[in-house]
Design an enzyme around this catalytic site. Structure first.
Site, short mmCIF file in Angstrom:
data_model
loop_
_atom_site.label_atom_id
_atom_site.label_comp_id
_atom_site.label_asym_id
_atom_site.label_seq_id
_atom_site.Cartn_x
_atom_site.Cartn_y
_atom_site.Cartn_z
N ARG A 31 -1.92 11.53 -1.33
CA ARG A 31 -1.66 11.66 -2.77
C ARG A 31 -2.58 12.69 -3.42
O ARG A 31 -2.15 13.49 -4.24
CB ARG A 31 -1.85 10.30 -3.45
N ARG A 125 13.67 7.02 10.69
CA ARG A 125 13.29 6.22 9.52
C ARG A 125 14.14 6.55 8.29
O ARG A 125 14.61 7.67 8.13
CB ARG A 125 11.79 6.40 9.26
N ASP A 325 0.77 -2.95 5.98
CA ASP A 325 0.32 -2.22 7.17
C ASP A 325 -0.67 -3.05 8.01
O ASP A 325 -1.14 -2.58 9.05
CB ASP A 325 -0.34 -0.90 6.77
N LYS A 352 9.05 0.84 10.07
CA LYS A 352 7.80 1.61 10.12
C LYS A 352 7.83 2.55 11.34
O LYS A 352 8.89 2.82 11.87
CB LYS A 352 6.60 0.67 10.13
C1 S3P Z 1 2.39 3.92 2.11
C2 S3P Z 1 3.18 2.88 1.74
C3 S3P Z 1 3.71 1.90 2.68
C4 S3P Z 1 2.92 1.90 3.99
C5 S3P Z 1 2.70 3.28 4.50
C6 S3P Z 1 1.93 4.11 3.49
C7 S3P Z 1 1.97 4.87 1.08
O1 S3P Z 1 5.05 2.23 2.98
O2 S3P Z 1 3.57 1.13 4.96
O3 S3P Z 1 1.96 3.24 5.70
O4 S3P Z 1 1.05 5.68 1.32
O5 S3P Z 1 2.56 4.84 0.00
P1 S3P Z 1 6.26 1.76 1.98
O6 S3P Z 1 5.99 2.33 0.68
O7 S3P Z 1 7.51 2.35 2.58
O8 S3P Z 1 6.23 0.27 2.03
#
Ligand code: S3P
Length: 454
Positions: A31, A125, A325, A352
């Protein structure tokens, strides 16, 4: 297909003891660099995650005309004030779903064509969850398999704000829509049905943007921002990655006499559900030196001590988004507890880096433990793992969970296909050794390498 083939051999140990400095948080690093690339000015990201997933984001940004440079422990990102350049090739997101979902939001507003793709795992995915809102905002998107899977082709352009109600509490989707919303005309709102991680909302104020946040029933929230809004450059310090520390903390809980302190680790309440689960199972969890980073993130030093035994616990489905996670790490503790531990409401785990419910059930069974896979969960009966050979299915979190599960086994365990650990935690094997674990890395068998390379 070329994927480095590697395996880990783990020897049992009595306990794990010591201090762990986990790598910088992967979610926050993605981010911070993407917001830095959109911002006006030079952004500094301190303690970035050093893994291949964040490298994929940086490489994609490079192809989009963004200059990023790395020095010891920090990244410098020269923002392009929302104007990226059309890439002359496919943007390779590697194994990283976060790279693909987050960049798609920013690219939806760029007036050019871009194509996002990744490795075998990423190509399986779902991307329909980002296509739907971004189309409504005015971008043109296409994907393979009925618009469900990458490659994802985006022709961006002028966007308008929308009200978007996400079907699942996905922070990636919420962030994608909010990044598009920065460039869109008018208000963009995202409603999340559960407590998905909120790093984007915490980070935006550091970049000069104040999202409006209202709680919703079920621990969800509505996040709104008004565009167009140009982020200004920021200096962001990334806390330690709780998801990386989680394997060691769960293993400390599962090995009597263990004591592991994870220093400077994120304590964002949307991430730490596992700590509550470990405490409910009987582990001693203490938190010290709580503080807040420049990116608005709480962190502290977490110590977990292993009791004589853990008790089985049923994780309430409402807790899953706060440990999405950490389910692989949960399995380490569940496998050590007296009785049957369960998770439900975890169908997202099948989407995932691997189908994590199937991969965990297979790994536990491969080590002689009773694990029942359910449509949206797992039921694990505690016991002592046998030795043997199991596979991670090329999923970093499955590999690390099986490695720590193996510290408690009766005999050595070999975990196949572990090169993916480098996507989030390149120093994992060293960290395990420092805490008293015994792991060695081996190149895969030649015929395996040949088969995969061919
Ligand atoms: C993440 C959000 C999660 C997580 C991924 C990282 C993120 O996924 O499982 O490893 O950085 O926003 P989802 O938003 O698809 O649940």
């Amino acid at each position: 297909v070329s994927r480095p083939v590697q395996r880990l051999r783990i020897l049992p140990v009595g306990s794990l003891r010591g201090v762990l400095d986990p790598p910088g948080d992967k979610s926050i690093t993605h981010r911070a660099v993407i917001l830095g690339a959109l911002a006006e000015g030079v952004t500094i990201v301190e303690n970035p995650n050093p893994g291949a997933d964040c490298d994929a984001t940086l490489a994609c940004l490079g192809l989009l005309g963004i200059e990023c440079s790395a020095a010891a422990g920090s990244l410098t990102v020269r923002g392009a004030a929302m104007r990226w350049v059309e890439p002359d090739r496919v943007l390779d997101c590697g194994n990283s779903g976060t790279t693909l979902r987050l960049l798609s939001g920013a690219l939806a507003a760029q007036p050019f064509l871009s194509i996002l793709a990744g490795d075998e795992s990423l190509q399986r995915r779902p991307v329909d969850r980002v296509i739907e809102p971004l189309r409504r905002m005015g971008a043109e998107l296409h994907a393979r398999d009925g618009d469900r899977r990458p490659p994802l082709v985006i022709r961006g352009g002028a966007l308008r704000g929308i009200g978007y109600r996400a079907a699942v509490p996905s922070a990636q989707v919420a962030t994608c829509v909010l990044l598009a919303g920065l460039a869109a005309a008018g208000e963009t709102t995202v409603e999340l049905p559960g407590p998905a991680r909120d790093h984007t909302e915490r980070l935006l104020p550091a970049f000069g943007i104040e999202p409006r946040i209202e709680p919703l029933a079920g621990a969800g929230r509505r996040v709104a921002l008004t565009g167009p809004a140009l982020p200004s450059a920021a200096r962001v310090r990334v806390p330690g990655d709780f998801s990386s520390a989680a394997f060691f903390l769960a293993a400390a809980a599962s090995l009597p006499g263990s004591e592991v302190e994870a220093r400077g680790v994120s304590l964002n309440p949307t991430r730490t559900g596992l700590l509550e689960v470990l405490a409910a199972m009987g582990a001693q969890v203490t938190i010290e030196a709580e503080r807040v980073t420049s990116g608005g993130e709480p962190l502290g030093d977490v110590t977990v001590r292993g009791p004589d035994h853990l008790e089985a616990f049923d994780v309430p489905p409402a807790w899953i988004p706060r440990m999405v996670d950490e389910v692989p790490a949960w399995a380490i503790a569940a496998a050590a507890a007296r009785g049957v531990s369960r998770i439900r409401g975890a169908a997202e785990l099948r989407l995932k880096e691997s189908d994590r419910l199937a991969a965990l059930a297979g790994g536990l069974a491969g080590l002689g433990l009773a694990a029942r896979e359910e449509a949206d969960g797992l039921a694990v009966t505690g016991g002592v793992p046998t030795g043997g050979t199991v596979t991670s299915h090329g999923d970093h979190r499955i590999a690390m969970a099986l490695a720590l599960l193996a510290t408690r086994a009766r005999a050595p365990v070999v975990i196949e296909d572990t090169a993916s650990i480098a996507t989030s935690y390149p120093a994992f094997v060293t960290a395990l050794g420092r805490l008293g674990g015994a792991a060695s890395e081996e190149a895969g068998r030649a015929e395996t390498a040949a088969r995969i390379a061919g």
